[in-house]
Design a protein around this motif. Structure first.
Motif, PDB file in Angstrom:
ATOM      1  N   SER A 118      35.948 -12.794  21.354  1.00 19.24           N
ATOM      2  CA  SER A 118      35.104 -13.914  20.954  1.00 19.24           C
ATOM      3  C   SER A 118      35.915 -14.916  20.127  1.00 19.24           C
ATOM      4  CB  SER A 118      33.919 -13.400  20.127  1.00 19.24           C
ATOM      5  OG  SER A 118      33.138 -14.470  19.670  1.00 19.24           O
TER       6      SER A 118
ATOM      7  N   GLU B 105      21.593 -15.967  31.832  1.00 18.56           N
ATOM      8  CA  GLU B 105      21.796 -15.544  30.446  1.00 18.56           C
ATOM      9  C   GLU B 105      22.722 -14.327  30.382  1.00 18.56           C
ATOM     10  OE1 GLU B 105      20.919 -16.988  27.652  1.00 18.56           O
ATOM     11  OE2 GLU B 105      20.033 -18.634  28.791  1.00 18.56           O
ATOM     12  N   GLU B 106      22.549 -13.400  31.316  1.00 17.83           N
ATOM     13  CA  GLU B 106      23.435 -12.233  31.377  1.00 17.83           C
ATOM     14  C   GLU B 106      24.878 -12.667  31.638  1.00 17.83           C
ATOM     15  OE1 GLU B 106      23.911  -8.014  33.878  1.00 17.83           O
ATOM     16  OE2 GLU B 106      22.403  -9.494  34.453  1.00 17.83           O
TER      17      GLU B 106
ATOM     18  N   GLU C   2      30.506 -20.057  23.640  1.00 21.83           N
ATOM     19  CA  GLU C   2      29.444 -20.748  24.368  1.00 21.83           C
ATOM     20  C   GLU C   2      29.976 -21.996  25.058  1.00 21.83           C
ATOM     21  OE1 GLU C   2      25.000 -22.646  23.474  1.00 21.83           O
ATOM     22  OE2 GLU C   2      26.154 -21.647  21.891  1.00 21.83           O
TER      23      GLU C   2
ATOM     24  N   ALA D 169      26.439 -14.387  28.490  1.00 23.74           N
ATOM     25  CA  ALA D 169      26.774 -13.424  27.429  1.00 23.74           C
ATOM     26  C   ALA D 169      28.199 -12.905  27.573  1.00 23.74           C
ATOM     27  CB  ALA D 169      25.783 -12.261  27.456  1.00 23.74           C
TER      28      ALA D 169
END
Length: 731
Positions: free
Chosen positions: A53, A15-16, A24, A19
């Motif tokens: 992003s 998960e780290e 995604e 991120a």
């Protein structure tokens, strides 16, 4: 995959990592693994900014393929991707990364498209004079509206009706908050009521200005649509390139996230080899806070890990599987990569948890059998089974699992097994494809070492563990008696075998160190001999030449007739002879036994002496050296004395601490001392009762445990041990 990550304690680490993605995506990196590995190594050497992003563009690309018009916000997502690749091409990459980026060419019209937006994704007004005029007019209208509100707020006639002078935003409209009767002083439209009975009103003068502002905004949107239509047509013409650059962005996003994580944690990348060998050097599982790195050689098909309770068997199993998983997905890890090898596996399977629960209505053993039944058709699988005999009689389990493992060996599966019982290990150890590993126990300190010994079966130390957790010695003694003398004798024999193995390895290490030092001394002596021989040959040749000149000069006197000339020639020959400097044997220093001496780079002490040579001892090795080659030296540096700290082990240390009714500061003081005593006593798990109450004490305890360096982890206690009102602390 989520289930596997949970079993291997890798979920938080993954998960780290995720991120760090700009958008995604799946964990797996498709394509040529060797090429990806080279690019990751190259990217590690370059300082770069990660991408911003970006939203998924699948729908936008489909819309463009149908000649649809995208909104400016959607268009800006393409701008961010194109702008980032323009930035990457400006960096000084080498190798395969440079070759890849050189193939990506941004057409001039796409560069113009990029430059049409500012950093916030807003269309630059310099593109169109109409935008300049409209933006100026909009700015003036907003200033007029603000001025109108200020003017009304300070009007004498309206002042008695104003509840406050603030401008409120109600349903997207700016309004004043007034009392009833305001219509005597202000023409306005009511748009809402306040909880206190006031009215939210929009003055008609402001409404008129707002209408004019809306008209200007609408004209601006028309111009934006015009540009959005033109840009969408441009992107439609370059649709194939956009699909390619969208995929290329995801690929570099994979690289970027991996490299950023590696730099953040100072981790390394491992490339899977075309084999089934797993050789780990100084690997540490990423879930551990202060890990003790492990080194393990797993070259055969089955690795059976036995030994002490709570000695790290399960974590070693998870570590081996985790290392292979991380290498397969090219995720960074803490490892000595240049001394490690990890094979390539198609699938991973971990049989770790107890499958028994109320939902699936299945027993522990039945669940294990169900899991094993699915393995016989698998190929190129790395399998890990923790506590293999769980759920049934261990004698029967040993015989059954022995047959199952033998079949899986025939299918070429790679298997890691942990077990407390020795029968299965003894049955399987006869197979040449099985290797053993034992978790070690420090009998002097009465605690596990978290180290492993290859080639032997480990002792469980169940009775010693029970004593360490404050089980009364009387009960442990009774348990030993019930266990039986024969079985206890076997346990003792296993323990002695491990201790002898460790002692042998320690002696082998010392011998290896002496051999290494002897090789260094021999090499030094060889080099010195070569230098001496070279110097001797050079001096010998020089002396020969000088003697030759003197002899030749003397020979001249034979052919000379004049006596004076003969005399002069003889005198010259004698001068040449006297000028020759013969090597003299150096006067030896006076040496005695016990003197510290030096020979080239070797320092030692004289332990024996004869007429022409001495016996010198250096670092446990003795060599005979000529006295003329020795020089006196200063005393050898003495090894620094080790500082020894002895801690008195506290007596009667409890396994739990009750903090009910205490203030936070007093409770934390007691908790700190309790943990210190528990560590000194060798405990690795305790319970702290704090209760539920207002939650203040629970919060204080939780925050304290988070920051304590000796606390590995903690969680709410089981229901039967306090539940939410207690913490199970692992030290």
């Amino acid at each position: 995959m989520n289930e596997l990550l949970t079993k291997l304690d890798l979920k938080d680490f993954v998960e780290e990592f995720k991120a760090l993605f700009a958008r995604e995506k799946e964990l797996f990196l498709e394509g040529d693994t060797h090429l990806h590995f080279r690019r990751l190594r190259e990217l590690c050497e370059v300082e770069f900014s990660p991408p911003l992003s970006v939203k998924k563009l699948d729908f936008a690309l489909t819309h463009l393929s149908k000649q649809g018009v995208l909104h400016l916000d959607e268009l800006f997502e393409f701008v961010k991707i194109l702008r980032y690749f323009s930035y990457l091409k400006s960096l000084k990459f080498e190798g395969s990364l440079k070759a890849w980026l050189d193939k990506i060419e941004l057409l001039p019209q796409l560069l113009d498209f990029i430059n049409a937006f500012d950093e916030r994704g807003i269309l630059k007004e310099s593109l169109d004079e109409r935008l300049v005029n409209l933006n100026h007019s909009i700015k003036l209208k907003k200033e007029n509206i603000s001025f109108e509100f200020k003017k009304l707020a300070h009007t004498k006639a309206l002042n008695p009706y104003l509840i406050d002078t603030q401008v409120h935003l109600i349903s997207g409209l700016e309004a004043l908050l007034v009392r009833g009767g305001f219509n005597h002083a202000l023409k306005a439209k009511i748009i809402g009521r306040s909880s206190g009975g006031g009215f939210y009103v929009v003055p008609l003068s402001v409404e008129r200005l707002q209408g004019e502002l809306d008209d200007l905004e609408e004209k601006k949107e028309e111009i934006y649509y015009e540009y959005a239509k033109n840009f969408s047509a441009l992107l439609h013409k370059n649709l194939l390139f956009l699909k390619f650059i969208n995929q290329a962005f995801d690929l570099f996003d994979h690289y970027s996230a991996r490299v950023m994580l590696a730099k953040k944690k100072d981790y390394e990348f491992m490339l899977c080899e075309n084999s089934s060998t797993i050789s780990l050097k100084n690997f540490a599982h990423p879930a551990l806070k202060n890990p003790k790195s492990i080194s393990v050689e797993f070259t055969k098909q089955v690795l059976i890990i036995t030994g002490v309770n709570a000695g790290g068997k399960s974590m070693l199993l998870k570590s081996i599987l985790s290392a292979a998983f991380l290498a397969k997905h090219l995720l960074p890890m803490r490892i000595k990569a240049d001394e490690s090898k990890i094979g390539s596996f198609k699938e991973f399977e971990a049989i770790i948890e107890d499958p028994q629960n109320a939902k699936n209505d299945i027993s522990t053993f039945a669940g294990r059998m169900l899991a094993f039944s699915k393995l016989f058709t698998k190929k190129n699988l790395l399998l890990a089974v923790d506590e293999i005999e769980l759920g049934t009689d261990f004698e029967e389990a040993a015989c059954l699992y022995s047959a199952l493992i033998e079949k899986l060996i025939e299918n070429k599966l790679k298997i890691i097994i942990t077990t407390h019982h020795k029968r299965l290990a003894m049955l399987l150890s006869k197979n040449s494809e099985v290797e053993l590993l034992a978790a070690l126990y420090d009998e002097a300190l009465a605690k596990p070492k978290f180290e492993f010994l290859k080639g032997t079966i480990g002792k469980s130390y169940a009775f010693e563990t029970a004593l360490r957790y404050q089980i009364p010695p009387v009960l442990v003694a009774k348990a030993r008696q019930n266990y039986g003398e024969d079985k206890q004798g076997l346990e003792d024999l296993v323990g002695k075998n491990i201790n002898l193995e460790l002692e042998l390895r320690e002696k082998l290490a010392k011998v290896s160190e002496k051999e290494k030092r002897a090789d260094e001394i021999l090499q030094s002596l060889k080099e010195q001999k070569e230098r001496n021989e070279s110097e001797f040959r050079a001096r010998y040749n020089a002396l020969g030449l000088e003697f030759h000149k003197a002899i030749e000069e003397a020979k001249k006197t034979i052919v000379l007739k004049d006596t004076r000339e003969k005399q002069r020639s003889l005198n010259k020959a004698n001068e040449l002879k006297r000028a020759i400097s013969l090597p003299k044997r150096e006067q030896n220093e006076e040496f005695r036994v016990g003197d510290f001496v030096k020979y080239e780079k070797i320092k030692g002490v004289i332990v024996g002496i004869s007429k022409n040579d001495a016996l010198v001892e250096s670092e446990g090795l003795r060599l005979r050296v000529g006295l003329n080659l020795l020089k006196k030296s200063s005393a050898l540096p003495k090894p620094k004395a080790k500082t020894q700290i002895s801690l008195a082990r506290p007596t009667n240390v409890a396994l739990s601490l009750d903090l009910h009714g205490l203030r936070s500061d007093e409770a934390l003081e007691r908790l700190d001392k309790f943990i210190s005593d528990a560590l000194i006593a060798g405990l690795d798990e305790v319970i702290v009762y704090h209760g539920i109450g207002t939650g203040k004490l629970s919060f204080a305890v939780r925050e304290f445990l988070k920051t304590h360096k000796s606390v590995k982890s903690f969680s709410d206690a089981p229901i039967n041990q306090g539940g939410f009102g207690a913490k199970l602390v692992r030290l």
